[in-house]
Motif scaffolding. Structure first.
Motif, PDB file in Angstrom:
ATOM      1  N   ASN A  16      34.341  50.458  32.367  1.00  0.00           N
ATOM      2  CA  ASN A  16      35.113  49.736  33.376  1.00  0.00           C
ATOM      3  C   ASN A  16      36.377  49.250  32.685  1.00  0.00           C
ATOM      4  OD1 ASN A  16      35.978  48.417  35.689  1.00  0.00           O
ATOM      5  ND2 ASN A  16      34.303  46.901  35.719  1.00  0.00           N
ATOM      6  N   GLU A  17      37.392  48.929  33.480  1.00  0.00           N
ATOM      7  CA  GLU A  17      38.576  48.341  32.864  1.00  0.00           C
ATOM      8  C   GLU A  17      38.231  46.927  32.408  1.00  0.00           C
ATOM      9  OE1 GLU A  17      42.312  48.786  34.836  1.00  0.00           O
ATOM     10  OE2 GLU A  17      43.334  47.759  33.187  1.00  0.00           O
ATOM     11  N   GLY A  36      41.775  50.684  44.622  1.00  0.00           N
ATOM     12  CA  GLY A  36      42.222  52.073  44.746  1.00  0.00           C
ATOM     13  C   GLY A  36      42.947  52.463  46.012  1.00  0.00           C
ATOM     14  N   VAL A  71      34.807  42.635  39.674  1.00  0.00           N
ATOM     15  CA  VAL A  71      35.644  41.610  40.295  1.00  0.00           C
ATOM     16  C   VAL A  71      34.983  41.094  41.581  1.00  0.00           C
ATOM     17  CG1 VAL A  71      37.885  41.166  41.376  1.00  0.00           C
ATOM     18  CG2 VAL A  71      37.765  42.508  39.258  1.00  0.00           C
ATOM     19  N   GLY A  72      34.455  42.005  42.370  1.00  0.00           N
ATOM     20  CA  GLY A  72      33.794  41.629  43.628  1.00  0.00           C
ATOM     21  C   GLY A  72      32.565  40.771  43.378  1.00  0.00           C
ATOM     22  N   ASP A 120      39.279  43.987  32.696  1.00  0.00           N
ATOM     23  CA  ASP A 120      40.240  43.239  33.521  1.00  0.00           C
ATOM     24  C   ASP A 120      40.525  41.844  32.976  1.00  0.00           C
ATOM     25  OD1 ASP A 120      40.644  45.060  35.888  1.00  0.00           O
ATOM     26  OD2 ASP A 120      38.478  44.859  35.971  1.00  0.00           O
ATOM     27  N   ARG A 127      41.609  37.425  39.283  1.00  0.00           N
ATOM     28  CA  ARG A 127      40.865  38.662  38.990  1.00  0.00           C
ATOM     29  C   ARG A 127      40.266  38.687  37.587  1.00  0.00           C
ATOM     30  NH1 ARG A 127      40.910  43.579  41.252  1.00  0.00           N
ATOM     31  NH2 ARG A 127      41.098  44.523  39.198  1.00  0.00           N
ATOM     32  N   ASN A 131      40.367  51.944  38.706  1.00  0.00           N
ATOM     33  CA  ASN A 131      39.449  52.789  37.949  1.00  0.00           C
ATOM     34  C   ASN A 131      39.581  54.281  38.238  1.00  0.00           C
ATOM     35  OD1 ASN A 131      38.319  50.897  36.308  1.00  0.00           O
ATOM     36  ND2 ASN A 131      36.531  50.517  37.590  1.00  0.00           N
ATOM     37  N   GLY A 144      33.364  47.075  40.526  1.00  0.00           N
ATOM     38  CA  GLY A 144      32.447  46.112  41.119  1.00  0.00           C
ATOM     39  C   GLY A 144      32.433  44.753  40.444  1.00  0.00           C
ATOM     40  N   SER A 187      38.777  45.844  45.484  1.00  0.00           N
ATOM     41  CA  SER A 187      38.664  47.289  45.336  1.00  0.00           C
ATOM     42  C   SER A 187      40.084  47.830  45.436  1.00  0.00           C
ATOM     43  CB  SER A 187      37.787  47.786  46.473  1.00  0.00           C
ATOM     44  OG  SER A 187      37.968  49.137  46.681  1.00  0.00           O
ATOM     45  N   THR A 242      34.036  50.204  44.169  1.00  0.00           N
ATOM     46  CA  THR A 242      33.477  48.885  44.480  1.00  0.00           C
ATOM     47  C   THR A 242      32.645  48.890  45.753  1.00  0.00           C
ATOM     48  OG1 THR A 242      35.271  47.721  43.368  1.00  0.00           O
ATOM     49  CG2 THR A 242      34.121  46.490  45.066  1.00  0.00           C
TER      50      THR A 242
END
Ligand code: GLU
Length: 379
Positions: free
Chosen positions: A140-141, A218, A59-60, A143, A78, A155, A57, A216, A19
């Protein structure tokens, strides 16, 4: 059985982009970064390398679209933020890739899509087709529909599982805003040193610094965990600074960039799928003799005689773990019998199976071909 079970795939790489590379602090996409990476993807594809892109990215970006600046995202928001952000994220990638004449194809996944064998194989076919046509799959997931019990977490794990068990790839490149794995947090500790190379047996989890955030997810701990999943299945992992120009071609040229996590021997993709599988349905405790037989170089199948205890409710065909008398996982595999049947034949010689179950059945409780020795068992 998969036709490609033992095929190695030279020149295939999964590239995961975090992200913090894709968007700036305000949640705005960074087109100059996306375009630079697109050029690098084009450059390596020109050399015959196939690229699967995993991008965060959504979600952001969605947070910025839906909420006032500075507003912290709640976990429950989310999924909606991802739904709003994903099309914008994809538009930016499509534009960046189009500038170098590359076509993207969006694939959104949940953990179920990898864990369910049928869906995993369909996903593989789709990705193989796209790669074969020179298209860049952009993953991408999903979400917006992922629930806690079936999420990759972030991810890094999605990319590791795709590289190990779906496509499969030779190399996983995790790009973030950090130069790699350090001995301490480089932002607060001057003595922090970049770790160049990590061997498959080395436990580097103590070096994990820097947590993720609500957007983000992770952080370095999850990167290490995901990387370990990949290296255990035979996929080399490089963790590197995505902001460093030329990073992708340099990694592929074998230059020393970031942190390289060396892989164990390559696992056939079906075994890799077993190894990354998240939800075993039961556990078999085996005796010392069975443990030794399973861990031998030319290891055998698991027979009923070595089983001392059966735990969980599972059906024939489900994934179960095999643990030694100390509870250490040594293997996992697809079982030929349901829980009650396994319980009825445990400790017995295979020749008694028909008599004990009232029907004939396989001599092996888990056949060697359906089993993978766990990394802990190899260590
Ligand atoms: N899927 C999330 C997104 O698109 C990212 C998860 C992560 O940080 O790994 O924003």
């Amino acid at each position: 059985m998969d036709a490609d079970a033992t095929r190695s795939t030279p020149g295939r790489v999964v590239v995961k982009v975090g992200t913090r590379l894709v968007i700036d602090g305000e949640g705005r996409p960074r087109p100059e970064f996306l375009e630079r990476l697109a050029r690098e993807i084009h450059e390596v594809m020109d050399q015959g390398v196939q690229v699967v892109l995993v991008t965060s990215g959504a979600v952001g970006i969605g947070r910025r679209l839906l909420f006032p600046p500075g507003r912290t995202l709640r976990a429950s928001e989310r999924p909606s933020a991802a739904a709003a952000g994903q099309p914008v994220l994809m538009r930016y990638w499509a534009e960046a890739l189009a500038r170098v004449d590359l076509k993207p194809a969006q694939v959104l996944l949940t953990l179920d899509d990898v864990v369910d064998r049928g869906r995993c194989l369909r996903l593989r076919d789709t990705l193989e087709d796209l790669l074969g046509w020179g298209v860049v799959p952009v993953l991408n997931e999903n979400d917006s529909v992922s629930v806690e019990s079936v999420t990759f977490g972030e991810n890094d794990m999605l990319a590791a599982m795709v590289a190990a068990a779906v496509v499969p790839a030779e190399l996983l490149v995790i790009l973030s805003d950090q130069a790699g794995l350090f001995t301490a947090d480089p932002r607060s500790d001057d003595s922090a040193q970049l770790i160049r190379r990590v061997s498959p047996d080395e436990d580097v989890s103590r070096f994990a610094t820097g947590a993720g955030g609500p957007e983000s997810l992770g952080g370095m701990a999850r990167k290490i965990e995901a990387a370990r999943r990949a290296t255990d299945c035979g996929i080399r992992v490089v963790i590197a600074d995505g902001n460093c120009p030329g990073v992708l071609p340099r990694v592929l040229a074998g230059e020393e960039v970031g942190t390289c996590m060396v892989a164990r021997p390559r696992m056939p993709s079906r075994k890799a799928w077993l190894a990354v599988h998240e939800n075993p349905r039961g556990t078999l405790v085996v005796d010392e003799g069975a443990r030794r037989a399973l861990l031998r170089e030319d290891g055998s199948s698991l027979l009923p005689s070595g089983i001392v205890e059966v735990r969980g409710h599972f059906q024939a065909g489900d994934l179960v773990t095999v643990v030694d008398p100390d509870g250490r996982e040594i293997a996992r595999g697809l079982i030929n019998y349901a829980a009650a049947e396994t319980d009825a034949i445990k400790g017995e010689h295979s020749s008694r199976i028909a008599e004990l179950l009232g029907r004939p059945g396989a001599a092996e409780v888990i056949h060697r071909d359906d089993m993978v020795i766990s990394a802990e068992g190899q260590r």
